[in-house]
Design a protein around this motif. Structure first.
Motif, PDB file in Angstrom:
ATOM      1  N   THR A  79       0.833  -1.203   0.000  1.00  0.00           N
ATOM      2  CA  THR A  79       0.000   0.000   0.000  1.00  0.00           C
ATOM      3  C   THR A  79       0.871   1.258   0.000  1.00  0.00           C
ATOM      4  O   THR A  79       2.054   1.207   0.330  1.00  0.00           O
ATOM      5  CB  THR A  79      -0.907   0.024   1.238  1.00  0.00           C
ATOM      6  N   GLU A  80       0.268   2.373  -0.379  1.00  0.00           N
ATOM      7  CA  GLU A  80       0.986   3.655  -0.322  1.00  0.00           C
ATOM      8  C   GLU A  80       1.152   4.070   1.138  1.00  0.00           C
ATOM      9  O   GLU A  80       0.201   3.984   1.918  1.00  0.00           O
ATOM     10  CB  GLU A  80       0.200   4.733  -1.072  1.00  0.00           C
ATOM     11  N   LEU A  81       2.345   4.524   1.501  1.00  0.00           N
ATOM     12  CA  LEU A  81       2.605   4.963   2.862  1.00  0.00           C
ATOM     13  C   LEU A  81       2.776   6.486   2.847  1.00  0.00           C
ATOM     14  O   LEU A  81       3.512   7.027   2.012  1.00  0.00           O
ATOM     15  CB  LEU A  81       3.861   4.266   3.408  1.00  0.00           C
ATOM     16  N   PRO A  82       2.092   7.216   3.746  1.00  0.00           N
ATOM     17  CA  PRO A  82       1.972   8.674   3.602  1.00  0.00           C
ATOM     18  C   PRO A  82       3.260   9.479   3.769  1.00  0.00           C
ATOM     19  O   PRO A  82       3.454  10.478   3.086  1.00  0.00           O
ATOM     20  CB  PRO A  82       0.955   9.048   4.693  1.00  0.00           C
ATOM     21  N   THR A  83       4.144   9.078   4.689  1.00  0.00           N
ATOM     22  CA  THR A  83       5.388   9.833   4.898  1.00  0.00           C
ATOM     23  C   THR A  83       6.497   9.222   4.053  1.00  0.00           C
ATOM     24  O   THR A  83       6.777   8.032   4.164  1.00  0.00           O
ATOM     25  CB  THR A  83       5.796   9.818   6.378  1.00  0.00           C
ATOM     26  N   GLN A  84       7.130  10.038   3.205  1.00  0.00           N
ATOM     27  CA  GLN A  84       8.183   9.540   2.317  1.00  0.00           C
ATOM     28  C   GLN A  84       9.367  10.511   2.310  1.00  0.00           C
ATOM     29  O   GLN A  84       9.186  11.713   2.146  1.00  0.00           O
ATOM     30  CB  GLN A  84       7.645   9.372   0.895  1.00  0.00           C
ATOM     31  N   ALA A 105      10.017  14.512   5.697  1.00  0.00           N
ATOM     32  CA  ALA A 105       9.879  13.842   6.998  1.00  0.00           C
ATOM     33  C   ALA A 105       9.177  14.702   8.040  1.00  0.00           C
ATOM     34  O   ALA A 105       8.823  14.209   9.114  1.00  0.00           O
ATOM     35  CB  ALA A 105      11.248  13.426   7.517  1.00  0.00           C
ATOM     36  N   ALA A 106       8.960  15.975   7.754  1.00  0.00           N
ATOM     37  CA  ALA A 106       8.294  16.863   8.713  1.00  0.00           C
ATOM     38  C   ALA A 106       6.892  16.335   9.026  1.00  0.00           C
ATOM     39  O   ALA A 106       6.159  15.917   8.127  1.00  0.00           O
ATOM     40  CB  ALA A 106       8.220  18.279   8.152  1.00  0.00           C
ATOM     41  N   GLY A 107       6.551  16.328  10.290  1.00  0.00           N
ATOM     42  CA  GLY A 107       5.219  15.880  10.690  1.00  0.00           C
ATOM     43  C   GLY A 107       5.043  14.370  10.702  1.00  0.00           C
ATOM     44  O   GLY A 107       3.928  13.875  10.866  1.00  0.00           O
ATOM     45  N   MET A 108       6.131  13.618  10.520  1.00  0.00           N
ATOM     46  CA  MET A 108       6.024  12.159  10.517  1.00  0.00           C
ATOM     47  C   MET A 108       5.603  11.649  11.891  1.00  0.00           C
ATOM     48  O   MET A 108       5.900  12.266  12.910  1.00  0.00           O
ATOM     49  CB  MET A 108       7.369  11.525  10.129  1.00  0.00           C
ATOM     50  N   PRO A 109       4.887  10.520  11.931  1.00  0.00           N
ATOM     51  CA  PRO A 109       4.556   9.938  13.234  1.00  0.00           C
ATOM     52  C   PRO A 109       5.810   9.337  13.865  1.00  0.00           C
ATOM     53  O   PRO A 109       6.717   8.888  13.156  1.00  0.00           O
ATOM     54  CB  PRO A 109       3.545   8.838  12.876  1.00  0.00           C
ATOM     55  N   GLY A 110       5.878   9.338  15.185  1.00  0.00           N
ATOM     56  CA  GLY A 110       6.972   8.640  15.854  1.00  0.00           C
ATOM     57  C   GLY A 110       6.762   7.140  15.722  1.00  0.00           C
ATOM     58  O   GLY A 110       5.668   6.636  16.012  1.00  0.00           O
ATOM     59  N   GLU A 143      15.227   5.099  -0.225  1.00  0.00           N
ATOM     60  CA  GLU A 143      13.901   5.698  -0.084  1.00  0.00           C
ATOM     61  C   GLU A 143      13.174   5.050   1.090  1.00  0.00           C
ATOM     62  O   GLU A 143      13.076   3.830   1.174  1.00  0.00           O
ATOM     63  CB  GLU A 143      13.097   5.496  -1.370  1.00  0.00           C
ATOM     64  N   ILE A 144      12.691   5.885   1.998  1.00  0.00           N
ATOM     65  CA  ILE A 144      11.997   5.396   3.189  1.00  0.00           C
ATOM     66  C   ILE A 144      10.565   5.919   3.159  1.00  0.00           C
ATOM     67  O   ILE A 144      10.334   7.107   2.948  1.00  0.00           O
ATOM     68  CB  ILE A 144      12.712   5.867   4.471  1.00  0.00           C
ATOM     69  N   ALA A 145       9.620   5.013   3.334  1.00  0.00           N
ATOM     70  CA  ALA A 145       8.206   5.394   3.405  1.00  0.00           C
ATOM     71  C   ALA A 145       7.615   4.747   4.649  1.00  0.00           C
ATOM     72  O   ALA A 145       7.958   3.604   4.984  1.00  0.00           O
ATOM     73  CB  ALA A 145       7.464   4.941   2.149  1.00  0.00           C
ATOM     74  N   LEU A 146       6.744   5.465   5.354  1.00  0.00           N
ATOM     75  CA  LEU A 146       6.192   4.898   6.586  1.00  0.00           C
ATOM     76  C   LEU A 146       4.807   5.435   6.887  1.00  0.00           C
ATOM     77  O   LEU A 146       4.394   6.492   6.402  1.00  0.00           O
ATOM     78  CB  LEU A 146       7.145   5.144   7.759  1.00  0.00           C
ATOM     79  N   SER A 147       4.109   4.642   7.695  1.00  0.00           N
ATOM     80  CA  SER A 147       2.816   5.044   8.247  1.00  0.00           C
ATOM     81  C   SER A 147       2.904   4.752   9.741  1.00  0.00           C
ATOM     82  O   SER A 147       3.985   4.512  10.270  1.00  0.00           O
ATOM     83  CB  SER A 147       1.684   4.233   7.599  1.00  0.00           C
ATOM     84  N   THR A 148       1.783   4.755  10.437  1.00  0.00           N
ATOM     85  CA  THR A 148       1.827   4.450  11.867  1.00  0.00           C
ATOM     86  C   THR A 148       2.013   2.955  12.129  1.00  0.00           C
ATOM     87  O   THR A 148       2.303   2.558  13.255  1.00  0.00           O
ATOM     88  CB  THR A 148       0.524   4.910  12.548  1.00  0.00           C
ATOM     89  N   SER A 149       1.865   2.126  11.096  1.00  0.00           N
ATOM     90  CA  SER A 149       1.943   0.672  11.315  1.00  0.00           C
ATOM     91  C   SER A 149       3.003  -0.043  10.470  1.00  0.00           C
ATOM     92  O   SER A 149       3.341  -1.189  10.764  1.00  0.00           O
ATOM     93  CB  SER A 149       0.582   0.024  11.042  1.00  0.00           C
ATOM     94  N   ARG A 203       8.834   1.039   4.984  1.00  0.00           N
ATOM     95  CA  ARG A 203       9.379   0.391   3.795  1.00  0.00           C
ATOM     96  C   ARG A 203      10.704   1.064   3.418  1.00  0.00           C
ATOM     97  O   ARG A 203      10.802   2.292   3.390  1.00  0.00           O
ATOM     98  CB  ARG A 203       8.386   0.493   2.642  1.00  0.00           C
ATOM     99  N   PHE A 204      11.711   0.249   3.150  1.00  0.00           N
ATOM    100  CA  PHE A 204      13.013   0.728   2.690  1.00  0.00           C
ATOM    101  C   PHE A 204      13.220   0.238   1.262  1.00  0.00           C
ATOM    102  O   PHE A 204      13.189  -0.969   1.009  1.00  0.00           O
ATOM    103  CB  PHE A 204      14.141   0.184   3.574  1.00  0.00           C
TER     104      PHE A 204
END
Length: 372
Positions: free
Chosen positions: A121-126, A189-194, A219-225, A228-229
């Motif tokens: 899936t698409e992860l919002p923070t990239q 990365a601004a506003g990314m979840p911890g 490239e790093i992409a992440l969500s709260t759960s 992805r690298f």
């Protein structure tokens, strides 16, 4: 399915994917690697349900198709094949043949449809970090990750962007020591979840970094759960994140430690290592540091083996103080200090000690004392 691939290329890829596969599995399909012959090459995937790696390598594809076979067995076979060999992989019924030169193997397979996949899936923070920056972030912190499963929220590196600092910060602690590093906040990365990145994911990412040039983008992409690298080349690592709340670590970072010791990093580390030679049990892991004007005296006492001591010259002008540390924890921290000298800020024998290269260094370390 039928594909032919050069041994070295296949071996390198299998080394990556089999590393994710657990040696013991109650679910048979999780012991296997998914192999797909596609128009863009040979695609291999492995998962343990929490971590998934996918990598595509160049290959001659004669017939598209997919199957799964034992990851560790296939890796061992390819590892023992002669260098430069062309390896042919082909399926027939519920078997997969592996042929190279005069060697021929026939492996049991399981259906591709039964192989579990973590959804792409698409992860919002990239954002993007260089291999060198991600290596620095991991190396500065991962030694302090807790291995205590009951405190699962400490079993990884906490990565976050503190409000108003314009920094990407990584923290790890096991309750005895804490490691923290700050890098300039990358774009996106601004506003990314911890997020808490699990220990196994950290280890696999670190292995893959070793094969990259220092300036290679990751490239790093992440969500709260999920995180992805995506590595330069065709490897993509996706991991579930630890679902927990990382403690407020800022409360244990001392700000008023008024006793400052400046000492040669290598001399201190080698001295601690030498006196620790007699520390053979859990109870004798404490090394005592006796600080006085111009020197620090290291000592270890072992009821079974005796005593050891060594003096190390140092820049110290405060009141004399004695403090004890677990020598292994102290050596772990000193091993991450890249400068010739190290700053140690102390308060008393019972208070957390702050260790860093200098007041402007990216990384800082906190070490809890031991009674000696």
């Amino acid at each position: 399915m039928k594909a032919t691939v050069e041994r070295a290329t296949l071996l390198k890829c299998l080394a990556h994917v089999q590393s994710v596969v657990e040696r013991r599995n109650t679910i048979p399909i999780l012991s296997n690697v998914l192999i797909e012959a596609r128009s863009d090459g040979l695609r291999l995937m492995a998962t343990d349900l929490d971590l998934q790696i996918v990598e595509t390598i160049p290959a001659q594809i004669d017939l598209n198709g997919a199957t799964t076979a034992s990851a560790h067995t296939l890796f061992d076979i390819v590892r023992k094949l002669p260098e430069g060999a062309q390896v042919e992989l082909a399926t027939s019924g519920d078997r997969m043949s592996v042929v190279a030169n005069r060697a021929r193997f026939s492996l049991a397979t399981l259906k591709r449809d039964d192989f579990p996949v973590i959804a792409e899936t698409e992860l919002p923070t990239q954002f993007t970090l260089t291999a060198a920056a991600l290596r620095e972030l991991i190396d500065a912190t991962r030694f302090a990750i807790s291995t205590e499963e009951t405190r699962y929220y400490l079993n990884g590196i906490y990565v976050h962007a503190p409000d108003g600092l314009n920094k990407l910060r990584a923290v790890a602690t096991d309750g005895h020591r804490l490691a923290r590093i700050e890098l300039d906040l990358p774009e996106g990365a601004a506003g990314m979840p911890g997020v808490i990145v699990p220990r196994k994911c950290v280890a696999e990412v670190r292995k893959l970094i070793d094969e990259l040039a220092a300036d290679a983008p990751i490239e790093i992409a992440l969500s709260t759960s999920k995180i992805r690298f995506r590595f330069s080349g065709e490897a993509t690592l996706t991991s579930k994140l630890i679902d927990g709340t990382f403690p407020d670590y800022s409360r244990v970072i001392p700000t008023a430690n008024d006793k400052r010791l400046v000492v040669d990093t290598r001399s201190l580390a080698e001295g601690v290592d030498r006196v620790a030679a007699i520390a053979t049990t859990e109870k004798t892991r404490a090394v005592k540091l006796a600080l006085s004007a111009g020197k620090v005296t290291l000592s270890v006492t072992s009821p079974e083996n005796g005593t050891a001591s060594e003096e190390v010259s140092a820049d110290y002008a405060s009141d004399a103080i004695e403090v004890g540390f677990n020598y292994r924890y102290l050596l772990d921290i000193l091993g991450q200090v890249g400068s010739d000298s190290v700053d140690v800020h102390l308060a008393d024998a019972a208070a957390p000690t702050l260790i860093r290269e200098s007041d402007t260094s990216k990384a800082l370390y906190v070490l809890m004392p031991m009674r000696v």
